[in-house]
Write a protein that holds these residues in place. Sequence first.
Motif, short mmCIF file in Angstrom:
data_model
loop_
_atom_site.label_atom_id
_atom_site.label_comp_id
_atom_site.label_asym_id
_atom_site.label_seq_id
_atom_site.Cartn_x
_atom_site.Cartn_y
_atom_site.Cartn_z
N SER A 1 -5.00 7.48 -1.91
CA SER A 1 -5.59 6.20 -2.28
C SER A 1 -4.53 5.14 -2.55
CB SER A 1 -6.47 6.36 -3.52
OG SER A 1 -6.94 5.10 -3.96
N ALA A 2 -4.75 3.96 -1.97
CA ALA A 2 -3.88 2.80 -2.21
C ALA A 2 -4.53 1.83 -3.18
CB ALA A 2 -3.57 2.10 -0.89
N ARG A 3 -5.58 2.25 -3.88
CA ARG A 3 -6.28 1.35 -4.80
C ARG A 3 -5.50 1.21 -6.10
NH1 ARG A 3 -9.87 1.59 -9.22
NH2 ARG A 3 -11.40 -0.12 -9.24
N PRO A 4 -5.12 -0.01 -6.48
CA PRO A 4 -4.55 -0.19 -7.82
C PRO A 4 -5.63 0.03 -8.87
CG PRO A 4 -4.20 -2.13 -6.41
CD PRO A 4 -5.21 -1.27 -5.75
N ASP A 5 -5.24 0.51 -10.03
CA ASP A 5 -6.19 0.71 -11.12
C ASP A 5 -6.37 -0.55 -11.95
OD1 ASP A 5 -6.62 3.47 -10.50
OD2 ASP A 5 -4.62 3.86 -11.29
N PHE A 6 -5.44 -1.48 -11.83
CA PHE A 6 -5.56 -2.78 -12.49
C PHE A 6 -4.62 -3.74 -11.76
CE2 PHE A 6 -2.28 -0.34 -14.64
CZ PHE A 6 -1.23 -1.22 -14.82
N THR B 1 -7.86 -5.99 -3.25
CA THR B 1 -9.14 -6.24 -2.57
C THR B 1 -9.25 -5.59 -1.21
OG1 THR B 1 -8.24 -8.35 -1.74
CG2 THR B 1 -9.54 -8.43 -3.78
N LEU B 2 -8.12 -5.29 -0.58
CA LEU B 2 -8.13 -4.70 0.76
C LEU B 2 -7.65 -3.26 0.76
CD1 LEU B 2 -6.69 -7.70 2.84
CD2 LEU B 2 -9.09 -7.10 2.48
N TRP B 3 -7.68 -2.62 -0.40
CA TRP B 3 -7.10 -1.28 -0.55
C TRP B 3 -7.79 -0.23 0.33
CZ3 TRP B 3 -10.53 2.39 -2.31
CH2 TRP B 3 -11.69 1.90 -2.94
N ASN B 4 -9.07 -0.44 0.65
CA ASN B 4 -9.79 0.55 1.45
C ASN B 4 -10.04 0.09 2.88
OD1 ASN B 4 -11.61 -1.44 0.82
ND2 ASN B 4 -13.30 -0.05 0.32
N ARG B 5 -9.40 -0.98 3.29
CA ARG B 5 -9.55 -1.45 4.66
C ARG B 5 -8.66 -0.62 5.59
NH1 ARG B 5 -11.70 -5.87 7.11
NH2 ARG B 5 -10.85 -6.39 9.16
N THR B 6 -9.22 -0.17 6.68
CA THR B 6 -8.45 0.60 7.66
C THR B 6 -7.55 -0.34 8.45
OG1 THR B 6 -10.21 2.25 7.88
CG2 THR B 6 -8.60 2.13 9.65
N LEU B 7 -6.28 0.00 8.50
CA LEU B 7 -5.32 -0.78 9.26
C LEU B 7 -4.74 0.10 10.37
CD1 LEU B 7 -3.42 -2.54 6.32
CD2 LEU B 7 -5.19 -3.52 7.79
N PRO B 8 -4.86 -0.32 11.63
CA PRO B 8 -4.39 0.54 12.74
C PRO B 8 -2.91 0.88 12.64
CG PRO B 8 -4.90 -1.70 13.50
CD PRO B 8 -5.43 -1.59 12.12
N ARG C 1 0.83 -1.21 0.00
CA ARG C 1 0.00 0.00 0.00
C ARG C 1 0.86 1.26 0.00
NH1 ARG C 1 -5.41 -1.26 3.17
NH2 ARG C 1 -4.91 0.56 4.45
N GLN C 2 1.96 1.22 0.74
CA GLN C 2 2.84 2.39 0.77
C GLN C 2 3.47 2.64 -0.58
OE1 GLN C 2 2.67 4.39 3.09
NE2 GLN C 2 4.55 5.55 3.42
N ALA C 3 3.86 1.57 -1.27
CA ALA C 3 4.43 1.74 -2.61
C ALA C 3 3.43 2.37 -3.56
CB ALA C 3 4.89 0.38 -3.14
N LEU C 4 2.19 1.95 -3.49
CA LEU C 4 1.13 2.52 -4.32
C LEU C 4 0.89 3.98 -3.95
CD1 LEU C 4 -1.16 -0.58 -4.29
CD2 LEU C 4 -0.54 0.63 -6.39
N ARG C 5 0.87 4.28 -2.67
CA ARG C 5 0.62 5.66 -2.23
C ARG C 5 1.75 6.60 -2.63
NH1 ARG C 5 -1.67 3.33 3.23
NH2 ARG C 5 -3.91 3.74 2.98
N VAL C 6 2.99 6.15 -2.45
CA VAL C 6 4.13 6.99 -2.83
C VAL C 6 4.11 7.26 -4.33
CG1 VAL C 6 6.64 6.97 -3.08
CG2 VAL C 6 5.61 6.40 -0.89
#
Length: 347
Positions: free
Chosen positions: A203-208, A185-192, A148-153
């Motif tokens: 956003s950490a959502r991949p586009d594909f 599939t878990l891109w929008n799940r909140t992680l503490p 997720r961090q790689a996607l966000r960066v």
Amino acid sequence: MNMKLAFLLPALLLAFAHAPAGGAPFDPSALAALQPPAEHGAFHSGWISLGLKAADLKEKQVSPGHITDVGEAQIQLYFPAGWRPQDKRAALCIFPGGGYALQAIEKEGVRIARWAAEHGMVGVVVKYRVSGENNAIGMFPGPLLDARQALRVTRRHASALGVDPRRIGVIGFSAGGHLAAMAATLWNRTLPEEEDNPLKNVSARPDFSMLIYPVITMAPGTTHGGTRSKILGPDPTPALAELCSAERQVTAQTPPVFLVHALDDGVASANSRLMEQACREKGVPASLHFYPAGGHGYGMEKRGQPTDEWPEAAEEWLSERGILSSRETPCGNAPSGAGTAPGTRRE
């Protein structure tokens, strides 16, 4: 590399490398200044810290092209020939496989990034945290935090990277395919664990997503035992096993999926079938490519097997979806499938 690039890339690396835990934004001015001439060939950065560190491990090479004991998440950027910071290219975040214990960093990482750059994309090799000895490294949610961090960066600094923030995808192999599936599939799940992450609102959502001989499910009998043991730990709860079973987490917001599996793979091809079925049930475009033979762990190597054909099928799929074009297709921050053609299926 010309002298201008040789001077500027270290500045880029320093800007990333000194980011504190949580991945504070870097100054993109070093990247913005990169303007190689049009005839300049492909080039890449060194390893760049994502600011996520689990342990003071000494990275080891277990065999040529395979590493373990990765205690700090890092990325390496591969830029195509003719790249300019004002471009809006697709980007591909790449997760090598290795059962969450090691990583095939060359075959399923660097070579894939070079392929991406050859096709006009920015390749992002993600060295996520794994260990063959420290059982806590490689357990959920560690690898997912890194993905997720790689996607966000990449998305946060898209304008400096010459990337279209709506065309950032993931590709993963084997356990890396499981990680890519979780990212999708878990891109929008909140992680503490991300509560103090300054990029948590990016956003950490991949586009594909491209899942190559992936582990998908945690269900005994279908999953890969070693991968399941590493990501879930020795005594997982049913809830954690459910969460890490990607086919159980597909929603209508899951991005389009491309799947590859050989029928003689030691990781059961039923994994890819489960993912394709789940996508179809939720209306998510999915392209499943089964091949009669090829085994496991081939990456993009040509081995005289039917699986040799999958990179060409992937290129066709990417082109059909507008990912390899310069068009600004709004597929990234809209519901999955918006403005896109339906997926294909080959058996």
